[in-house]
Design an enzyme around this catalytic site. Structure first.
Site, PDB file in Angstrom:
ATOM      1  N   ARG A  24       0.625  -1.175  -0.095  1.00  0.00           N
ATOM      2  CA  ARG A  24      -0.214   0.195   0.047  1.00  0.00           C
ATOM      3  C   ARG A  24       0.998   1.167  -0.152  1.00  0.00           C
ATOM      4  O   ARG A  24       0.644   2.036  -0.771  1.00  0.00           O
ATOM      5  CB  ARG A  24      -1.133   0.113   1.418  1.00  0.00           C
ATOM      6  CG  ARG A  24      -1.654  -1.111   1.695  1.00  0.00           C
ATOM      7  CD  ARG A  24      -2.449  -1.372   2.489  1.00  0.00           C
ATOM      8  NE  ARG A  24      -1.745  -1.697   3.503  1.00  0.00           N
ATOM      9  CZ  ARG A  24      -1.313  -0.875   4.603  1.00  0.00           C
ATOM     10  NH1 ARG A  24      -3.224  -0.855   5.424  1.00  0.00           N
ATOM     11  NH2 ARG A  24      -1.269  -1.904   5.485  1.00  0.00           N
ATOM     12  N   GLN A  48       3.908  26.454  16.235  1.00  0.00           N
ATOM     13  CA  GLN A  48       3.512  26.689  14.333  1.00  0.00           C
ATOM     14  C   GLN A  48       3.977  25.865  13.521  1.00  0.00           C
ATOM     15  O   GLN A  48       4.746  25.377  13.392  1.00  0.00           O
ATOM     16  CB  GLN A  48       3.726  28.288  14.047  1.00  0.00           C
ATOM     17  CG  GLN A  48       3.659  28.404  12.720  1.00  0.00           C
ATOM     18  CD  GLN A  48       4.309  29.639  12.870  1.00  0.00           C
ATOM     19  OE1 GLN A  48       4.446  30.876  13.557  1.00  0.00           O
ATOM     20  NE2 GLN A  48       4.986  29.876  11.464  1.00  0.00           N
ATOM     21  N   ASP A  49       3.422  25.356  12.747  1.00  0.00           N
ATOM     22  CA  ASP A  49       3.340  24.106  11.627  1.00  0.00           C
ATOM     23  C   ASP A  49       3.174  25.276  10.474  1.00  0.00           C
ATOM     24  O   ASP A  49       2.459  25.416  10.290  1.00  0.00           O
ATOM     25  CB  ASP A  49       2.474  22.625  11.842  1.00  0.00           C
ATOM     26  CG  ASP A  49       3.145  22.078  12.683  1.00  0.00           C
ATOM     27  OD1 ASP A  49       4.124  22.114  14.128  1.00  0.00           O
ATOM     28  OD2 ASP A  49       2.388  20.744  12.800  1.00  0.00           O
ATOM     29  N   ARG A  60      15.328  28.431  -1.377  1.00  0.00           N
ATOM     30  CA  ARG A  60      14.458  29.177  -0.081  1.00  0.00           C
ATOM     31  C   ARG A  60      15.694  29.753   0.714  1.00  0.00           C
ATOM     32  O   ARG A  60      16.413  28.718   2.015  1.00  0.00           O
ATOM     33  CB  ARG A  60      13.655  28.787   0.879  1.00  0.00           C
ATOM     34  CG  ARG A  60      11.892  28.198  -0.342  1.00  0.00           C
ATOM     35  CD  ARG A  60      11.402  27.528   0.593  1.00  0.00           C
ATOM     36  NE  ARG A  60      10.455  27.147  -0.565  1.00  0.00           N
ATOM     37  CZ  ARG A  60       8.621  28.310  -0.976  1.00  0.00           C
ATOM     38  NH1 ARG A  60       8.776  29.182  -0.010  1.00  0.00           N
ATOM     39  NH2 ARG A  60       8.406  27.548  -2.011  1.00  0.00           N
ATOM     40  N   HIS A  63      17.634  31.392   5.732  1.00  0.00           N
ATOM     41  CA  HIS A  63      16.951  32.706   6.866  1.00  0.00           C
ATOM     42  C   HIS A  63      17.720  32.451   8.503  1.00  0.00           C
ATOM     43  O   HIS A  63      17.742  31.067   8.263  1.00  0.00           O
ATOM     44  CB  HIS A  63      15.464  32.082   6.932  1.00  0.00           C
ATOM     45  CG  HIS A  63      15.168  32.585   5.337  1.00  0.00           C
ATOM     46  ND1 HIS A  63      13.919  31.462   4.575  1.00  0.00           N
ATOM     47  CD2 HIS A  63      15.518  32.793   4.141  1.00  0.00           C
ATOM     48  CE1 HIS A  63      13.893  31.796   2.984  1.00  0.00           C
ATOM     49  NE2 HIS A  63      14.713  33.515   3.363  1.00  0.00           N
ATOM     50  N   LYS A  72      14.091  24.922  14.651  1.00  0.00           N
ATOM     51  CA  LYS A  72      12.434  24.251  14.138  1.00  0.00           C
ATOM     52  C   LYS A  72      13.170  22.852  13.481  1.00  0.00           C
ATOM     53  O   LYS A  72      14.508  22.657  13.908  1.00  0.00           O
ATOM     54  CB  LYS A  72      12.299  25.146  12.880  1.00  0.00           C
ATOM     55  CG  LYS A  72      13.741  25.202  11.968  1.00  0.00           C
ATOM     56  CD  LYS A  72      13.555  26.261  10.921  1.00  0.00           C
ATOM     57  CE  LYS A  72      14.231  27.611  10.402  1.00  0.00           C
ATOM     58  NZ  LYS A  72      14.273  28.388   9.103  1.00  0.00           N
ATOM     59  N   HIS A 119      19.987  28.663   8.194  1.00  0.00           N
ATOM     60  CA  HIS A 119      18.544  28.005   7.117  1.00  0.00           C
ATOM     61  C   HIS A 119      17.825  27.818   6.106  1.00  0.00           C
ATOM     62  O   HIS A 119      17.484  28.823   5.964  1.00  0.00           O
ATOM     63  CB  HIS A 119      17.586  26.811   7.893  1.00  0.00           C
ATOM     64  CG  HIS A 119      17.114  25.565   7.669  1.00  0.00           C
ATOM     65  ND1 HIS A 119      16.037  25.874   6.970  1.00  0.00           N
ATOM     66  CD2 HIS A 119      17.422  24.443   7.380  1.00  0.00           C
ATOM     67  CE1 HIS A 119      15.534  24.786   6.847  1.00  0.00           C
ATOM     68  NE2 HIS A 119      16.447  23.895   6.736  1.00  0.00           N
ATOM     69  N   TYR A 132       7.393  22.172   8.475  1.00  0.00           N
ATOM     70  CA  TYR A 132       8.047  22.858   9.862  1.00  0.00           C
ATOM     71  C   TYR A 132       7.379  23.388  10.668  1.00  0.00           C
ATOM     72  O   TYR A 132       5.996  23.603  10.860  1.00  0.00           O
ATOM     73  CB  TYR A 132       8.425  24.428   9.316  1.00  0.00           C
ATOM     74  CG  TYR A 132       9.906  24.772   7.621  1.00  0.00           C
ATOM     75  CD1 TYR A 132      10.796  24.699   8.077  1.00  0.00           C
ATOM     76  CD2 TYR A 132       8.455  24.355   6.680  1.00  0.00           C
ATOM     77  CE1 TYR A 132      11.325  25.002   6.153  1.00  0.00           C
ATOM     78  CE2 TYR A 132       9.118  24.878   5.050  1.00  0.00           C
ATOM     79  CZ  TYR A 132      10.587  25.092   5.129  1.00  0.00           C
ATOM     80  OH  TYR A 132      11.071  25.123   4.273  1.00  0.00           O
ATOM     81  N   ASP A 168      14.960  37.150  -0.725  1.00  0.00           N
ATOM     82  CA  ASP A 168      16.304  36.129  -0.508  1.00  0.00           C
ATOM     83  C   ASP A 168      17.346  36.026  -1.833  1.00  0.00           C
ATOM     84  O   ASP A 168      18.454  36.543  -1.960  1.00  0.00           O
ATOM     85  CB  ASP A 168      15.854  34.545  -1.192  1.00  0.00           C
ATOM     86  CG  ASP A 168      15.084  34.060   0.176  1.00  0.00           C
ATOM     87  OD1 ASP A 168      14.994  34.961   1.239  1.00  0.00           O
ATOM     88  OD2 ASP A 168      14.694  33.246  -0.053  1.00  0.00           O
TER      89      ASP A 168
END
Length: 183
Positions: A24, A48-49, A60, A63, A72, A119, A132, A168
């Site tokens: 599966r 926070q997610d 990205r 940061h 995180k 990161h 995250y 960025d």
């Protein structure tokens, strides 16, 4: 789930689940409060997610969060990413060290990035979803961005950057970013 210290970054960990696979697909635990506690992390600290979806080559980062920083848990839930962490904590025994990882939806490994570390990620597959779990509510006033191509950091991004946010793209080099962050 197994916790492994990242030797290049003091206080960073990889959490490797044990997927149960059959015809599966697979099932695995991606967060285990007891395993976090076993390495001295408070599972209740995460408030926070968030999730990002990126196309191949999207970059990205890098940061960082000013002030108290931001710890995180980062996991590639679908696809594959290149993940870069730079220790920018002034009093860390691994100050200025870098560590690089390939995270994937196949393994569901989670990386713990301590507060005070920069990161960044780059998507290696046509689609890459990254989850995250963050220990502080987001405050855009504390966002610090460092140039992904800063020669001092020499991050070996595996692909040319196909897309980046304006923030960025326009990010300052490390020395200027750290001055802005008050470090």
């Amino acid at each position: 789930m197994k916790a492994t210290e990242v030797p290049e970054i003091a206080g960073a960990y990889l959490f490797e689940p044990t997927p149960h696979a059959d015809e599966r697909g697979f099932f695995c635990r991606t967060f285990d409060a007891d395993v976090l506690r076993s390495v001295g992390l408070d599972p209740g600290a995460f408030v926070q997610d968030s999730v990002s979806r990126s196309a191949r080559g999207v970059l990205r980062g890098l940061h960082l969060r000013a002030g108290a920083g931001e710890a995180k848990l980062v996991r590639c839930s679908y696809g594959r990413i290149f993940d870069a962490v730079v220790d920018l904590r002034p009093h860390s025994p691994t100050h200025r060290n870098r560590a690089f990882f390939e995270l994937s939806g196949e393994t569901q490994v989670t990386l713990y990035v301590p507060a005070g570390c920069a990161h960044g990620i780059q998507a290696l597959t046509e689609t890459a979803d990254v989850s995250y779990r963050i220990d502080r509510p987001h405050d855009p006033a504390e966002d610090v961005t460092i140039a992904h191509d800063d020669p001092e950091l020499a991050i070996p991004w595996p692909l040319p950057a196909t897309s980046m946010s304006r923030r960025d793209r326009d990010a300052p080099v490390l020395a200027d970013a750290l001055r802005h962050a008050g470090r």
